[in-house]
Design an enzyme around this catalytic site. Structure first.
Site, PDB file in Angstrom:
ATOM      1  N   HIS A 387      -2.302  -3.564  -3.079  1.00 35.21           N
ATOM      2  CA  HIS A 387      -1.948  -2.206  -3.502  1.00 35.21           C
ATOM      3  C   HIS A 387      -1.325  -2.191  -4.902  1.00 35.21           C
ATOM      4  O   HIS A 387      -1.160  -1.105  -5.497  1.00 35.21           O
ATOM      5  CB  HIS A 387      -0.974  -1.584  -2.486  1.00 35.21           C
ATOM      6  CG  HIS A 387      -1.111  -0.100  -2.355  1.00 35.21           C
ATOM      7  ND1 HIS A 387      -1.723   0.694  -3.302  1.00 35.21           N
ATOM      8  CD2 HIS A 387      -0.719   0.759  -1.374  1.00 35.21           C
ATOM      9  CE1 HIS A 387      -1.693   1.945  -2.930  1.00 35.21           C
ATOM     10  NE2 HIS A 387      -1.095   2.017  -1.751  1.00 35.21           N
ATOM     11  N   ASP A 391      -5.398   1.408  -5.760  1.00 36.08           N
ATOM     12  CA  ASP A 391      -4.775   2.558  -5.117  1.00 36.08           C
ATOM     13  C   ASP A 391      -5.606   3.001  -3.914  1.00 36.08           C
ATOM     14  O   ASP A 391      -6.738   2.545  -3.711  1.00 36.08           O
ATOM     15  CB  ASP A 391      -4.636   3.712  -6.109  1.00 36.08           C
ATOM     16  CG  ASP A 391      -3.661   3.394  -7.238  1.00 36.08           C
ATOM     17  OD1 ASP A 391      -2.710   2.622  -6.985  1.00 36.08           O
ATOM     18  OD2 ASP A 391      -3.878   3.888  -8.359  1.00 36.08           O
TER      19      ASP A 391
END
Length: 425
Positions: A387, A391
Site C-alpha cells: 500500500h 493505492d
C-alpha cells in the site's frame, strides 16, 4: 602435484552453502570436469567439478555440513595415473567362449550363474546411487531404494528424498521400544536447509517491511474452460505443449500491469522504479521447498511460448536444476494455490516486488446472470500489494481488469480478432 578444489560463489549475496551429496570419495579417480559433490545454496542446487584429472586425496566436510563459499573441499593428485578399470571390465569377454573339454553339466548351470550375477549387480548399482546417510535412513524407515525417487545428481537418492518418501508412504522409524509405530510419540529435529532459511527470512521481512494489503474478486472461468475444451487438441498438436490456465493468467496480468504500472513497480530507498517490461515470477513447489522462477519479457510471448517456458521451468524446479539467474529479477508474481485445493488465501509479496496474484480452486457456484440463477465454474482471485506504492484505486482496478480479460479472452488481442488468432492456430 596436488591441487585444491574450492567452492565457487553461486551468487553475489550468497556467503555459505551446504554439502548436499558427495558424488566421489577419497581414493576415487576423477576425470577433468567430472562432478565431485553437489551443493545447496539458499537459492539453487549446483555441482562442483574437478578442474583437472587425478586421484582424490582428501575430502573436507560431511553431507549436511554448511561451509563458507571459497572453502577448500577436496585435494586432487594430478600426477596419479588412471586405474586400468576398463581392462578389468572387459576381461569376462575372454571367458564367454567355453572350453572344448567343458562338461555338458557345466554348460547347463552357466545361465543360472549369470542370472544371479546380474541380480547382484543391479542391487549394487542401486546402493551405489545412495548417499551414506540415505542408506541408514532407508533401514530406519523400512523403505527400499525402489520406493524413493532420487532428486540428486544423476538421480542420486539423498536424505531429503528418504524423508519425503517416508512421509508419503506413512512410514515411521523402526524402533525396538514400540511394537506399533502408530503409538510412538517420538520427535525428530532437523536443521533447516539454506533454501528454507532464506524463504523464512524473506517472508518475515515482507510482512514487517511492507504495508501489505489484499483485495479479492471472483472470475467466471467458463469462457476459458470452453475455449480450452474446443482447441486443446489442435493447440497441443501444433505447439507441442498443453493449453493450461497459467498462460491465460500470465497474458492477462501483463496487459493489466501495462495499464496500471504501479503494480509492476517497486520501492528503492525513497524512489519508485517503474518497469516497462513484465518479468513474471511463477511460484512452484519443488522437492526442497518453494522456488519462484521467472518468465522474462512475458508481455512479448504468445500463449504457446508462455506454456513452453512454464513447462521448462517446472521441470528444472522438480529436478533442482534452476539457476540463480532463473530465479531473480521478477517484477510481479503469480501463485496457484488452487492446484492443492485452496479456496481462498492471502499470498505474501515477493520482495522487492509490490504485488502478487493468488489463483485458487475452481468450484461450481450459483451466480446470477441477467436476473437468473445459473451454475458457473468460479475461481476466487486475491491480489496482495504494498500500500506504500499502490493505492486502492490501482489495486482494485488492476484486479477488475484481469477479471475482465479472463472472462473475455478475445480482448487479450484487440476485441475483434478471432479467438483462433489468440492461440495462433
Amino acid at each position: 602435484m596436488a591441487i585444491e578444489i574450492t567452492v565457487p560463489s553461486p551468487g553475489e549475496s550468497i556467503s555459505e552453502v551446504t554439502i548436499s551429496v558427495w558424488l566421489k570419495k577419497e581414493g576415487d579417480y576423477v576425470s577433468m570436469d567430472e562432478p565431485i559433490a553437489e551443493f545447496e545454496s539458499d537459492k539453487a542446487t549446483f555441482e562442483v567439478n574437478a578442474t583437472e584429472a587425478g586421484l582424490i586425496e582428501k575430502t573436507m566436510g560431511s553431507e549436511g555440513d554448511t561451509i563458507p563459499v571459497g572453502s577448500v573441499i577436496a585435494t586432487i593428485d594430478t600426477s596419479a595415473k588412471a586405474p586400468a578399470g576398463a581392462a578389468k571390465k572387459e576381461a569376462p569377454k575372454s571367458e564367454e567362449k567355453p572350453k572344448e573339454d567343458a562338461k555338458p553339466a557345466a554348460k547347463a548351470e552357466k545361465p543360472v550363474a549369470e542370472k544371479t550375477a546380474d541380480t547382484s549387480n543391479t542391487a549394487n548399482d542401486e546402493l551405489e546411487n545412495i548417499s551414506p546417510l540415505a542408506k541408514q535412513l532407508l533401514s530406519e524407515y523400512n523403505l527400499s531404494a525402489k520406493q524413493v525417487t532420487g532428486t540428486g545428481a544423476n538421480g542420486r537418492i539423498t536424505k531429503v528424498d528418504i524423508l519425503e518418501a517416508a512421509a508419503a508412504n506413512g512410514s515411521g522409524k523402526s524402533t525396538s521400544k514400540y511394537d506399533n509405530p502408530s503409538t510412538s510419540r517420538e520427535s525428530t529435529r532437523s536443521a533447516m536447509s539454506n533454501l528454507r532459511k532464506t524463504v523464512s527470512k524473506r517472508l518475515v521481512a515482507a510482512k514487517n517491511e511492507t504495508a501489505m494489503l489484499t483485495t479479492f474478486n471472483e472470475v467466471n472461468m467458463k469462457p476459458i474452460m470452453d475455449l480450452r475444451t474446443k482447441y486443446k487438441a489442435d493447440f497441443a498438436e501444433k505447439h507441442g505443449v498443453n493449453l493450461g490456465f497459467m498462460s491465460f493468467f500470465t497474458r492477462a496480468c501483463c496487459i493489466a500491469l501495462q495499464d496500471w504500472p504501479a503494480v509492476n513497480a517497486y520501492i528503492d530507498g525513497e524512489e519508485i522504479i517503474y518497469n516497462s517490461y513484465c518479468d513474471i515470477s511463477i511460484a512452484v513447489s519443488g522437492p526442497k521447498g518453494l522456488v519462484v522462477p521467472v518468465i522474462r519479457n512475458a508481455e512479448t510471448l504468445s500463449l504457446s511460448e508462455i506454456e513452453s517456458e512454464v513447462k521448462r521451468l517446472a521441470i528444472k524446479a522438480r529436478d533442482n536444476k534452476l539457476t540463480i539467474q532463473e530465479m531473480t529479477g521478477g517484477t510481479f508474481t503469480i501463485s496457484n494455490g488452487g492446484v492443492f485445493g485452496s479456496m481462498l488465501s492471502t499470498p505474501i509479496i515477493n520482495p522487492p516486488q509490490s504485488g502478487i496474484l493468488g489463483m485458487h480452486n475452481i468450484v461450481e457456484r450459483a451466480v446470477v446472470e441477467s436476473g437468473e440463477v445459473v451454475v458457473r465454474p468460479i475461481m476466487y482471485l486475491a491480489l496482495s500489494y504494498d500500500h506504500r506504492i499502490i493505492d486502492g484505486r490501482e489495486s482494485v482496478s488492476f484486479l477488475v481488469r484481469v477479471k475482465q480479460l479472463l472472462e473475455n479472452p478475445e480482448m487479450m488481442i484487440d476485441g475483434k480478432t478471432p479467438t483462433e488468432n489468440l492461440l495462433k492456430l
